[in-house]
Design a protein around this motif. Sequence first.
Motif, PDB file in Angstrom:
ATOM      1  N   GLU A  37       0.824  -1.213   0.000  1.00  0.00           N
ATOM      2  CA  GLU A  37       0.000   0.000   0.000  1.00  0.00           C
ATOM      3  C   GLU A  37       0.858   1.263   0.000  1.00  0.00           C
ATOM      4  OE1 GLU A  37      -0.207  -1.897   4.182  1.00  0.00           O
ATOM      5  OE2 GLU A  37      -0.294  -2.516   2.075  1.00  0.00           O
ATOM      6  N   GLU A  38       2.061   1.180   0.595  1.00  0.00           N
ATOM      7  CA  GLU A  38       2.966   2.326   0.588  1.00  0.00           C
ATOM      8  C   GLU A  38       3.481   2.585  -0.827  1.00  0.00           C
ATOM      9  OE1 GLU A  38       5.220   5.540   1.727  1.00  0.00           O
ATOM     10  OE2 GLU A  38       3.644   4.482   2.835  1.00  0.00           O
ATOM     11  N   VAL A  39       3.809   1.517  -1.534  1.00  0.00           N
ATOM     12  CA  VAL A  39       4.249   1.660  -2.930  1.00  0.00           C
ATOM     13  C   VAL A  39       3.114   2.220  -3.781  1.00  0.00           C
ATOM     14  CG1 VAL A  39       5.090   0.429  -4.962  1.00  0.00           C
ATOM     15  CG2 VAL A  39       5.924  -0.202  -2.683  1.00  0.00           C
ATOM     16  N   LEU A  40       1.886   1.761  -3.515  1.00  0.00           N
ATOM     17  CA  LEU A  40       0.726   2.262  -4.264  1.00  0.00           C
ATOM     18  C   LEU A  40       0.514   3.745  -3.998  1.00  0.00           C
ATOM     19  CD1 LEU A  40      -1.670   1.688  -6.112  1.00  0.00           C
ATOM     20  CD2 LEU A  40      -2.988   1.015  -4.078  1.00  0.00           C
ATOM     21  N   ARG A  41       0.633   4.176  -2.735  1.00  0.00           N
ATOM     22  CA  ARG A  41       0.492   5.597  -2.416  1.00  0.00           C
ATOM     23  C   ARG A  41       1.583   6.420  -3.094  1.00  0.00           C
ATOM     24  NH1 ARG A  41      -1.015   3.694   2.851  1.00  0.00           N
ATOM     25  NH2 ARG A  41       1.154   3.852   3.554  1.00  0.00           N
ATOM     26  N   THR A  42       2.779   5.879  -3.153  1.00  0.00           N
ATOM     27  CA  THR A  42       3.880   6.570  -3.837  1.00  0.00           C
ATOM     28  C   THR A  42       3.584   6.725  -5.318  1.00  0.00           C
ATOM     29  OG1 THR A  42       5.484   5.695  -2.251  1.00  0.00           O
ATOM     30  CG2 THR A  42       6.344   6.485  -4.344  1.00  0.00           C
ATOM     31  N   PHE A  43       3.028   5.673  -5.921  1.00  0.00           N
ATOM     32  CA  PHE A  43       2.674   5.744  -7.341  1.00  0.00           C
ATOM     33  C   PHE A  43       1.627   6.824  -7.590  1.00  0.00           C
ATOM     34  CE2 PHE A  43      -0.245   4.297 -10.747  1.00  0.00           C
ATOM     35  CZ  PHE A  43       0.620   4.469 -11.822  1.00  0.00           C
ATOM     36  N   VAL A  44       0.603   6.882  -6.753  1.00  0.00           N
ATOM     37  CA  VAL A  44      -0.434   7.897  -6.915  1.00  0.00           C
ATOM     38  C   VAL A  44       0.155   9.294  -6.770  1.00  0.00           C
ATOM     39  CG1 VAL A  44      -2.571   8.832  -5.938  1.00  0.00           C
ATOM     40  CG2 VAL A  44      -2.283   6.350  -6.162  1.00  0.00           C
ATOM     41  N   ALA A  45       1.048   9.462  -5.785  1.00  0.00           N
ATOM     42  CA  ALA A  45       1.657  10.767  -5.565  1.00  0.00           C
ATOM     43  C   ALA A  45       2.525  11.189  -6.753  1.00  0.00           C
ATOM     44  CB  ALA A  45       2.491  10.739  -4.286  1.00  0.00           C
ATOM     45  N   ILE A  46       3.326  10.254  -7.274  1.00  0.00           N
ATOM     46  CA  ILE A  46       4.191  10.580  -8.418  1.00  0.00           C
ATOM     47  C   ILE A  46       3.350  10.798  -9.672  1.00  0.00           C
ATOM     48  CG2 ILE A  46       5.966   9.630  -9.949  1.00  0.00           C
ATOM     49  CD1 ILE A  46       7.263   8.367  -7.526  1.00  0.00           C
ATOM     50  N   SER A 220      10.212   3.068  -1.235  1.00  0.00           N
ATOM     51  CA  SER A 220       8.953   2.922  -1.973  1.00  0.00           C
ATOM     52  C   SER A 220       9.115   3.392  -3.419  1.00  0.00           C
ATOM     53  CB  SER A 220       7.839   3.707  -1.278  1.00  0.00           C
ATOM     54  OG  SER A 220       8.155   5.087  -1.205  1.00  0.00           O
ATOM     55  N   VAL A 221       9.903   4.448  -3.622  1.00  0.00           N
ATOM     56  CA  VAL A 221      10.174   4.918  -4.992  1.00  0.00           C
ATOM     57  C   VAL A 221      11.028   3.898  -5.727  1.00  0.00           C
ATOM     58  CG1 VAL A 221      11.194   6.754  -6.382  1.00  0.00           C
ATOM     59  CG2 VAL A 221       9.994   7.325  -4.273  1.00  0.00           C
ATOM     60  N   MET A 222      12.001   3.322  -5.042  1.00  0.00           N
ATOM     61  CA  MET A 222      12.839   2.303  -5.662  1.00  0.00           C
ATOM     62  C   MET A 222      12.009   1.097  -6.096  1.00  0.00           C
ATOM     63  SD  MET A 222      16.013   2.471  -2.976  1.00  0.00           S
ATOM     64  CE  MET A 222      16.783   0.997  -3.645  1.00  0.00           C
ATOM     65  N   PHE A 223      11.142   0.609  -5.195  1.00  0.00           N
ATOM     66  CA  PHE A 223      10.282  -0.524  -5.531  1.00  0.00           C
ATOM     67  C   PHE A 223       9.364  -0.174  -6.702  1.00  0.00           C
ATOM     68  CE2 PHE A 223      11.843  -2.704  -2.007  1.00  0.00           C
ATOM     69  CZ  PHE A 223      11.282  -3.965  -1.922  1.00  0.00           C
ATOM     70  N   LEU A 224       8.826   1.037  -6.682  1.00  0.00           N
ATOM     71  CA  LEU A 224       7.931   1.458  -7.753  1.00  0.00           C
ATOM     72  C   LEU A 224       8.656   1.473  -9.093  1.00  0.00           C
ATOM     73  CD1 LEU A 224       5.254   2.623  -8.775  1.00  0.00           C
ATOM     74  CD2 LEU A 224       6.091   4.900  -8.135  1.00  0.00           C
ATOM     75  N   GLY A 225       9.864   2.038  -9.123  1.00  0.00           N
ATOM     76  CA  GLY A 225      10.631   2.075 -10.366  1.00  0.00           C
ATOM     77  C   GLY A 225      10.946   0.687 -10.881  1.00  0.00           C
ATOM     78  N   ILE A 226      11.307  -0.213  -9.959  1.00  0.00           N
ATOM     79  CA  ILE A 226      11.609  -1.593 -10.366  1.00  0.00           C
ATOM     80  C   ILE A 226      10.364  -2.287 -10.906  1.00  0.00           C
ATOM     81  CG2 ILE A 226      12.270  -3.864  -9.468  1.00  0.00           C
ATOM     82  CD1 ILE A 226      14.124  -2.341  -7.502  1.00  0.00           C
ATOM     83  N   LEU A 227       9.228  -2.076 -10.258  1.00  0.00           N
ATOM     84  CA  LEU A 227       7.979  -2.674 -10.732  1.00  0.00           C
ATOM     85  C   LEU A 227       7.585  -2.125 -12.102  1.00  0.00           C
ATOM     86  CD1 LEU A 227       5.887  -2.703  -7.436  1.00  0.00           C
ATOM     87  CD2 LEU A 227       6.846  -4.683  -8.623  1.00  0.00           C
TER      88      LEU A 227
END
Length: 254
Positions: A37-46, A220-227
């Motif tokens: 959910e933290e990665v998801l919130r980061t995605f929404v914010a970015i 969370s940004v790192m995980f998001l970029g990798i995903l």
Amino acid sequence: MSKKRKITLAVWLVLLLLWEVVTRLHLVSGILFPAPEEVLRTFVAIWQHGYNGIPFWQHLGITLWRLFSAILLAIVTAVPLGLASGMSDTVNGLVDSLVQFYRPIPPLAYYTLLILWFGIGESSKIILLYLAAFAPIYLAGVEGVRNLNQDYQLSARSLGASKGQIFRWVIFPGALPSLFTGIRTAVGVSFSTLVAAEMVASTSGIGWMVIDASKYLKSSVMFLGILILGGLGLLLDWLLRRLERRLIFWKGQL
């Protein structure tokens, strides 16, 4: 839904469940291993506000532009050279040893040289990705020609076909399945090199986001970029397989 797709979906659901369980039980520090959910919130914010003052679509666009520019250049040059190398010992002697020499060298080993020669702009990044993509496509072209059943060429020659006709109707179609495999491999190798290409003197791109976030422990940004990079890789591979099935309907019949 096919059995294969059901298994694939089940694997991803299990991985997502394990990810959630590990973070819920705090088995690993949230700083190092953020919750889904933290990665998801980061995605929404970015998505809404961008990253480092740059819109998300600009990061994604520059990454795809670098990637597609390099792959298209590799296809345009590696396909004819690979086919020619497979057909001619002379061309093979001129080109093959050079490709085999640089192919096993890690991209970061010569990236600094590319920066010295071509600067810190887009040229060095695209050339790095180009070199990563060139070798798999070239080798696929060589193997595609050499693994082709020689009886097809002999039959065409016995029917009076010219060298140009044999290439157009026998060699090139016969090598296409191998070439598509090489292109799929090249896309994967280019993705693995992408972060290295964007880690020096960049201020945008998905790979750069991962590198920049690592400096400040923004996991969370790192995980998001990798995903995102992994998802793009899966999407491109799926599109290439669909295109291959549509265009190369004779695959497996030669």
